[in-house]
Structures are given as C-alpha cells and as structure tokens.
Design a protein around this motif. Structure first.
Motif, short mmCIF file in Angstrom:
data_model
loop_
_atom_site.label_atom_id
_atom_site.label_comp_id
_atom_site.label_asym_id
_atom_site.label_seq_id
_atom_site.Cartn_x
_atom_site.Cartn_y
_atom_site.Cartn_z
N GLN B 5 72.28 17.56 58.12
CA GLN B 5 71.95 17.84 59.52
C GLN B 5 70.61 18.53 59.65
N ASN B 6 69.77 17.93 60.44
CA ASN B 6 68.44 18.49 60.78
C ASN B 6 67.68 19.02 59.57
N LEU B 7 67.63 18.22 58.54
CA LEU B 7 66.98 18.65 57.29
C LEU B 7 65.47 18.55 57.40
N ASN B 8 64.81 19.65 57.06
CA ASN B 8 63.35 19.70 57.07
C ASN B 8 62.86 20.26 55.75
N LYS B 9 61.75 19.73 55.27
CA LYS B 9 61.12 20.31 54.10
C LYS B 9 59.61 20.35 54.34
N ILE B 10 59.06 21.53 54.25
CA ILE B 10 57.61 21.67 54.44
C ILE B 10 57.00 22.23 53.17
N TYR B 11 56.04 21.50 52.59
CA TYR B 11 55.28 21.97 51.44
C TYR B 11 53.88 22.36 51.94
N LYS B 12 53.59 23.62 51.99
CA LYS B 12 52.30 24.10 52.50
C LYS B 12 51.91 23.36 53.77
N SER B 13 50.97 22.38 53.66
CA SER B 13 50.54 21.69 54.89
C SER B 13 51.26 20.36 55.10
N LEU B 14 52.14 19.98 54.17
CA LEU B 14 52.81 18.68 54.28
C LEU B 14 54.24 18.82 54.79
N HIS B 15 54.51 18.18 55.91
CA HIS B 15 55.88 18.15 56.43
C HIS B 15 56.58 16.94 55.80
N ALA B 16 57.21 17.16 54.65
CA ALA B 16 57.73 16.04 53.84
C ALA B 16 58.99 15.41 54.43
N LEU B 17 59.84 16.22 55.07
CA LEU B 17 61.04 15.67 55.72
C LEU B 17 61.13 16.25 57.13
N THR B 54 63.58 23.62 53.79
CA THR B 54 62.97 24.63 54.66
C THR B 54 63.96 25.00 55.76
N SER B 55 64.66 23.99 56.28
CA SER B 55 65.73 24.26 57.25
C SER B 55 66.71 23.09 57.24
N GLY B 56 67.86 23.30 57.87
CA GLY B 56 68.87 22.24 57.92
C GLY B 56 70.02 22.52 56.97
N SER B 57 71.07 21.71 57.10
CA SER B 57 72.24 21.94 56.23
C SER B 57 72.68 20.66 55.54
#
Lengths: 245, 278
Positions: B5-17, B54-57
């Motif tokens: 659910q609402n999975l986000n991954k941010i690497y420095k300047s890259l919003h990967a998910l 970064t966020s999400g479950s």
C-alpha cells in the motif's frame, strides 16, 4: 538466535576450511620474517626486563597477528557483500542483526585463535616456550573480539573493497607497529605513551606478554579490552541495520 | 499473499517508486514488467526486506514487513538477479547454509536437499563446487535454494537473465511447476515472452509508477489480435487488427512491405508508454 549465529559462523568456517591449506602458510610468512629479521638477526643480544628479545617479541607478534587476523574478517564480509552478493542471502533470511554480527565476530575470533597457534608453533621452532595459561588465552580472545567487532562495523560502512584496504593501511598497520609489539612503550616520550595507551592493541600486547612470560597481569587492561569490544560490537549491530539502504 | 500500500522509495534525488499499490493473491503468478531502471528490483528488495521503503506498508501472508520482519522473511524465498551463491562451496553446502539460516534441523534439511536437487535436475552435482557449474545450473540451484524452507511466496528477480533460449524455457517449466504446488510467485522480468507465458496477471511499471495491472490476454486484447509492422523513418510502427483477414486485406491494399505477427505484451506496453520494455 543461537541457530542463526551458528548458521553465519558455519558458513565462514566452511570457507575457511576450504582455504586452510593456503591460509596457514599466509599466517606464517609475516611472523616468520619478523622472527628472523627482528628476533634472530637484530635482537640476538638484546634483553628487555630480564627476557630475551625473542621472548619479548613473540607475545607482541601474537597480539599483532590476532588483531590483523580478526580484522581480516572485514575483507571476507566485503568480498561476500560486493562481489558475491551473499550478504543479501543472509539479509533476506530470518537472521537478526545481532545474530549476524555475533556469527561473524565468532568467525573472526576463531581465525585469530588459529593464527595464534601458528605463531606459538613458530616460537617453538625458535626455542621459545611461552606459558599459555588461562589469562593468556583470555587476552587473545578479548583482543580478537575487539578487532573482529570493529571489522564487522567498518565492513558495513565502507562502499568498496578499496576503502577497506585503505582503512587497514591507516588504522590497523599503524596500530600493529606502535602498540608495544616490537619495542617497550617506555621508549616513547610521555605524550606518545599517553596516546598509545588509548589503542586497544597496547592493552592486548600488555596482557598477552605479561601472562605468557609469567609476570603480573594488568587486570585493568582486560577490562579496557572487554569494554572496547562491547562498544565496537554494539556499533557493528547498528551498522548492519543501517547497511539496508 | 502480498499486500502493498502506497509504497514509495526515494534515493536522494531519485523517486524510484511512486505510490505503488499491489495485491497478489495466494498461488498467483504475478509478473512485474518494465524497462531497466523502472523500479522492479527496488520493489523486490523492499518486499524481501533488503531495502527500507521511504513510506508505505507491505504485508506478506498477513505479517507486516516492518513490525514482524523476521516472521515475514520466513514466508518468502528470494532468487535475486545476480548470482549470490558461495562459489567456493559445494552445491550441498550452499543448500545446507540456507537451511541453517532458516532454522531447519538436519534431517529436514537433508531430506529437502535431496528432493529439491532432483527437482531441479542437479542431484548428480551435489558435491560439485558452485564455481564448476554452468550459468543455467547456478540459476536452477538458486531456485532450489530459495525453495529449501518451503516459502509460501517466491520472489524471482529476472530469473532467466543471461541464459540461452533453451535454458530459459527449462526455467519457465520449473517456475510453472512451483506455482502448481501452490506457491505465490512474484516475478520481475523484461522478457516479454516470459511474462506472457508464465503470468496470471501482469503489472506494467514505468519510472516507478504502476501503469496498469491486468491479465496478459486482457492487456493484449485491447489492441487486437494481429499486428502489422511497417518501417516508417527507420522506426517500426505497428498497426493492430482484430482478425487476420482484416490484416491481410490491409496488406493487399498497400504497396509497402509488412510483417504480420500476433499482438504481444510489448505492444500493450508500447501503446501505453510509447517505449519498449527492452
């Protein structure tokens, strides 16, 4: 927990067993050269505190070697992490960060203890018989615990195998030569002695030398080693947790 | 069962998910399709606990990855993209270490090793060192190893990358066999035919966003059944048709040269994103 620690340890032991025929000669070469060059050729007519230089040197070499061999677990971890990606296999398994560190530290300690046995045998070849009592082995064990814990922590922080080599050159090599392994610390100026007493290797060399030569052992140094080891171990657990990007 | 659910991954300047939502059903073979850098491996790394989101479950069979990480890790098997076997150890030793890591006792371990090595056709190589095996054998060993602790969810990250067509087909058969035994499979791939052949449902992923989730047949059917490829300005432009006769009449009424073929998932991806998967 114990299962996970043993799993990590078992893996390292399997690899070490496979390489043992190459490792034993590599553990022998440097100490043998030090014994020949410093102990036999240069230190033949030197006596320190009523002991021959060879008797003074061998416990120092044991402290130095147990440190470098315990620290060498960092290279193994890095090879597994950067080249073979095996760290991922362990991370994906139900193994806690504590268990992983404990398994690797145990492997580093085993490696250091085995390399100590190699130096003791080399010492015998040079006619030096040391007293390998409980306090001697406790000193070697604590020294190995300190440096294998440091190794695991640093292995998680470095970004490449090249960084690891750099750390060895800047951290371990100076300690190996300055921590009372080759000469008495009293030869240093006071400020230098104060600095060197911060280094765990200095305490290791002190306890290993005193116990193996039958002198009074400085109990405070065992305490310093135990506390340092505990701190490095705790830091290593945190570093493993942070290794997940 | 996998719930994201609402999975986000941010690497420095890259919003990967970006706000990834997924629900993979028990026993389903779910393919995650996208070009290199789309975020496929990042998703798998998060789902298997190798990377922190970064966020999400995420929950695997009801176990939240954050709150019960050890329990959720026990539920899943992972076959990563890169070969992560101990090269200096034997096939048996690699399997044994995995069994130990997943707290299996010796009798259970040995039984499972025998069973799985014969399953992936490696029984004869039990004592061989991994470095002596071919690429295909290593891949099969990685699959067998991931199945050692009988995971209910198997993650396959590009399981056939770098293998020849024959070996790829063998691995596909193996994956199908694993699914038939009730294992949920989450597969990432950039091989269109792999997703088409294996998947019950496919998610198209591009620059960290899921564009669509559907069955391969539904995704392809939206375009038609047949495609005519024609060369326009050095680029292949497809035209889609619902039946073959329609496509043939189009060829007959035009002087250019065309290639007639069946519509595939690549077409569906291309139509949606304007770019190819590979």
């Amino acid at each position: 927990m114990i299962h996970s620690i043993l799993a990590v340890y078992y893996r390292e032991m399997l690899i070490m067993r496979r390489r043992l025929t190459r490792l034993i000669p590599s553990w022998s070469v440097s100490p043998l050269l030090y014994l020949i060059a410093f102990g036999y050729a240069m230190g033949k007519h030197v006596a320190i505190d009523g002991h021959s230089y060879m008797e003074f040197l061998i416990p120092g070499l044991i402290a130095m070697n147990s440190m470098t061999q315990a620290f060498a677990i960092a290279s193994e971890i890095n090879i597994a992490r950067f080249y073979w990606h095996i760290f991922e296999e362990i991370q994906a398994a139900p193994v806690s960060d504590f268990a992983y560190v404990a398994g690797e530290v145990l492997a580093g300690t085993t490696r250091a203890l085995l390399s100590t046995c190699v130096i003791l045998i080399l010492g015998l070849l040079f006619g030096v018989v040391l007293s390998c009592n409980f306090m001697f082995w406790l000193g070697v064990l604590l020294n190995s615990f300190v440096f294998s814990s440091l190794a695991v922590g640093l292995a998680m922080v470095v970004k490449s195998h090249g960084d690891q080599v750099l750390l060895t050159s800047f951290v371990i090599t100076p300690m190996a030569f300055l921590g009372g392994t080759f000469f008495p610390l009293e030869n240093f100026p006071v400020w230098g002695q104060n600095f060197i007493h911060i280094l765990p290797i200095t305490h290791a060399a002190k306890v290993i030398r005193a116990s193996s030569l039958g002198n009074v052992v400085p109990l405070s140094s065992y305490f310093v080693l135990a506390i340092t080891g505990f701190i490095f171990f705790s830091i290593a657990v945190v570093c493993v947790k942070r290794a997940k990007d | 069962m996998i719930k994201v659910q609402n999975l986000n991954k941010i690497y420095k300047s890259l919003h990967a998910l970006k706000d990834v939502n997924l629900h993979v059903k028990q026993g389903e073979l779910f393919a995650y399709l996208g070009p290199n850098g789309a975020g496929k491996s990042t998703t798998i790394r998060i789902l298997t606990g190798l990377t922190q989101p970064t966020s999400g479950s995420v929950s695997l069979n009801g176990f939240d990855l954050k709150e019960s990480s050890i329990k959720s890790r026990q539920q899943c098997g992972l076959v990563p993209q890169s070969i992560n076997l101990d090269q200096e150890l034997s096939v048996y030793e690699n399997m044994t270490i995995h069994g130990l890591l997943f707290r299996m006792d010796r009798a259970e371990r040995d039984k499972k090793i025998d069973e799985l090595l014969s399953y992936v056709d490696l029984s004869q190589r039990c004592k061989s060192l991994v470095k002596e095996l071919s690429g295909g054998m290593k891949r099969r060993l990685m699959i067998a190893r991931a199945l050692m602790h009988s995971p209910s969810v198997l993650f396959l990250d590009e399981p056939t990358v770098g293998l020849d067509a024959g070996m790829r087909r063998k691995i596909w058969a193996l994956i199908k066999k694993i699914q038939q035994q009730g294992t949920t499979i989450f597969l990432t791939t950039h091989y269109i035919e792999e997703a088409e052949f294996l998947a019950d449902r496919v998610a198209f992923l591009d620059t960290g966003t899921i564009l669509v989730i559907d069955t391969p047949s539904n995704l392809m059917a939206k375009l038609g059944s047949w495609a005519l490829d024609r060369l326009i300005d050095d680029k292949m432009e497809p035209i889609y048709f619902y039946d073959r006769d329609e496509a043939n009449s189009y060829i007959a009424s035009h002087k250019e040269s065309f290639t007639l073929r069946r519509v595939n998932l690549e077409d569906a991806f291309l139509a949606m994103t304007g770019k190819k998967v590979k």
